[in-house]
Scaffold this active site. Structure first.
Site, mmCIF file in Angstrom:
data_model
loop_
_atom_site.group_PDB
_atom_site.id
_atom_site.type_symbol
_atom_site.label_atom_id
_atom_site.label_comp_id
_atom_site.label_asym_id
_atom_site.label_seq_id
_atom_site.Cartn_x
_atom_site.Cartn_y
_atom_site.Cartn_z
ATOM 1 N N GLY A 1 0.763 -0.971 0.108
ATOM 2 C CA GLY A 1 -0.066 0.629 -0.297
ATOM 3 C C GLY A 1 0.947 1.346 0.513
ATOM 4 O O GLY A 1 2.307 1.537 -0.445
ATOM 5 N N SER A 2 0.390 2.146 0.504
ATOM 6 C CA SER A 2 0.976 3.482 0.819
ATOM 7 C C SER A 2 2.622 3.643 1.734
ATOM 8 O O SER A 2 3.129 4.583 1.394
ATOM 9 C CB SER A 2 -0.251 4.355 1.500
ATOM 10 O OG SER A 2 -0.873 4.353 0.347
#
Length: 549
Positions: A285-286
């Protein structure tokens, strides 16, 4: 000319000699061929060989705390038919063996010739058992592996089997060093079965080598407590917390859930023995966004003065990729502070897929870290020629790739330490029984990925993630912290994302400006809230506060 009388005598003597020789040959055949096993066993019975088992080496934490060692214990057993009063015997033995008196009485009254009353009794109880003088009760001494901090570090240390061979964790990886070399003693007995002193030959056992780890047992305790509380609070399926020193690559603590107790490993399913820090792969993810930004700054395709516009979504090859909200006009640092998907995809498009892949690979993604733990996964980072047209929009936001938690922390530590990828270090050195160092494992730089200037710029942006952005719940009063939140979607068996299934994570470094600690928190499928900034960042805060205070 020979007389007939002489010839007859010679023939008789020759026949007699031949007969006698034939008898000798037959007797030898009988003894050496037909009945050799009987005489061989008779000879061997005169010789005794006793095996002397070598002690396994000890395992220490970085401060000299013992994490694993061999100890002498007792197995106490009884011959019930030889116990005159089971009730009285149970009353005497119960406090010594720390066993229920009624349960002992039942065992001592059993219609059996042999029952084990308790195994693993401390050797110090032997004197008390002797003084108790319970008829029909006996004990034998044996060596057991003892883990003083258990169940802490069970997934790291692993365990040994009944044959004293390492079966999991460091006990398995370093079994040849830890096991040592067994010895033996031989001697001959006389006709009365007594030992003949002059025939004794002793080959003493050699104790195994000792391992000195980078683990800090105190930090490990903080980490395991925090992870247990997080698992209970979020009802996550799996969880991992790793603490490292970003400068040296030293692993200071590593906890994985679900876990087990290596003193009683047989009572747990094999799935619980897995170390998810290296066995579990996730979409980051981020948390991958700082690495993308560092690559773009290093290649000078973006500058601090660049601006981006986020309308809340962008299109990549006719596919709409959304942001958490419309951020409007943003500076470069805002892309990281707001964890903006639209902005980071724009940055990646300027960088291009070839360079993006090269830098992510340079940060160690998609390859094993080399940590000495069994079953390490290498993750997944496909080569650019295997990317789809959508990949340039998916990979910068941590999709279409898989990493282990340890890989992710090692990669982000490159930002915290000034741009150098460090090989994670779990073992500092190997020593002999006298404490002499036989082999040392110094910190090992793998390669420089970005310049110190670039790393400092990105680290300063990560600090603003904590003070102004999605990582506010990671703040520790009085300390400067840099970090990044992550919320990765979880793919099912068919490759499609499973609705409502997420990986929540937070990676942080402190205290700035020269971080000495890195902490990664990963929770797999938390129930309820799932954003990394909401549920993983507070766990980081708890760990960081306990380390700092």
């Amino acid at each position: 000319m020979l007389s007939q009388s002489f010839i007859r005598r010679a023939a008789f003597l020759s026949s007699l000699l031949f007969f006698l020789l034939g008898g000798v040959v037959f007797r030898l055949f009988y003894l050496q061929i037909l009945n050799h096993h009987l005489y061989r066993e008779e000879v061997l019975r005169r010789f005794t060989l006793d095996e002397l088992l070598a002690l396994r080496g000890e395992i220490f934490d970085r401060n000299g705390e013992v994490l694993a060692k061999d100890v002498e214990v007792l197995t106490v057993y009884a011959c019930p038919r030889a116990v005159p009063d089971p009730s009285q015997a149970a009353a005497r033995l119960a406090p010594l063996l720390a066993e229920d008196e009624e349960r002992l009485r039942e065992r001592l009254s059993a219609h059996a010739s042999f029952v084990v009353l308790r195994a693993g009794v401390p050797s110090s109880v032997g004197n008390a058992l002797r003084e108790a003088r319970v008829d029909g009760v006996y004990w034998v001494r044996e060596t057991r592996r003892f883990y003083p901090k258990a169940p802490l570090l069970s997934a790291v240390l692993g365990f040994v089997g009944k044959d004293r061979k390492g079966l999991e964790g460091l006990e398995y990886v370093f079994d040849n060093l830890l096991r040592g070399k067994d010895g033996y003693v031989t001697f001959e007995r006389d006709a009365l079965g007594q030992e003949i002193p002059t025939t004794v030959t002793l080959h003493p056992p050699e104790k195994g080598k000792n391992l000195h780890l980078t683990i800090d047992a105190i930090i490990q305790f903080f980490v395991e407590e925090a992870l247990d509380r997080a698992m209970e609070r979020t009802k996550a399926k799996r969880g991992v917390i790793i603490v490292n020193d970003p400068k040296t690559g030293d692993i200071l603590a590593l906890a994985s859930r679900p876990s087990f107790d290596n003193r009683r490993f047989q009572e747990f399913p094999p799935e619980a023995w897995r170390n998810h820090a290296v066995n579990m792969v996730i979409e980051p993810g981020s948390t991958v966004k700082p690495l993308v930004l560092a690559a773009a700054l290093e290649e000078k395709v973006v500058t601090l003065g660049d601006t981006f516009y986020c309308s809340g979504a962008t299109r990549v090859h006719n596919h709409r990729i959304r942001c958490i909200k419309a951020h409007g006009q943003e500076k470069l640092e805002d892309v990281l502070i707001n964890s903006c998907n639209v902005g980071i995809i724009s940055v990646a498009q300027r960088l291009g897929k070839e360079k993006l892949y090269r830098y992510l690979r340079g940060f160690g993604l998609g390859e094993r870290t080399g940590v000495p733990l069994p079953g390490e996964e290498e993750g997944l980072l496909r080569q650019p020629e295997k990317w789809s047209l959508l990949s340039i929009g998916a990979i910068p936001i941590g999709q279409e790739m898989m990493v282990t938690p340890l890989q992710l922390l090692v990669a982000l530590s490159s930002i915290a330490n000034g741009g150098m990828l460090m090989r994670p270090r779990l073992v500092q050195r190997v020593t002999d029984a006298l404490g002499n160092t036989l082999e040392a494992f110094p910190p090992s730089p793998v390669r420089r990925v970005v310049s110190e200037k670039t790393a400092r710029l990105v680290l300063s942006m990560m600090e603003k993630v904590v003070t102004e952005g999605t990582g506010k719940k990671a703040q520790v009063v009085g300390y400067r912290i840099a970090g990044k939140t992550g919320t990765g979607q979880k793919a099912g068996q068919g490759g499609r994302y499973v609705p409502g299934a997420y990986y929540s994570s937070f990676a942080g470094f402190f205290p700035l400006p020269d971080p000495r600690f890195g902490v990664l928190v990963v929770l797999d499928e938390p129930q309820g809230e799932y954003y990394g900034g909401d549920i993983a960042a507070p766990v980081f805060q708890e760990v960081a506060e306990r380390i700092l205070r």
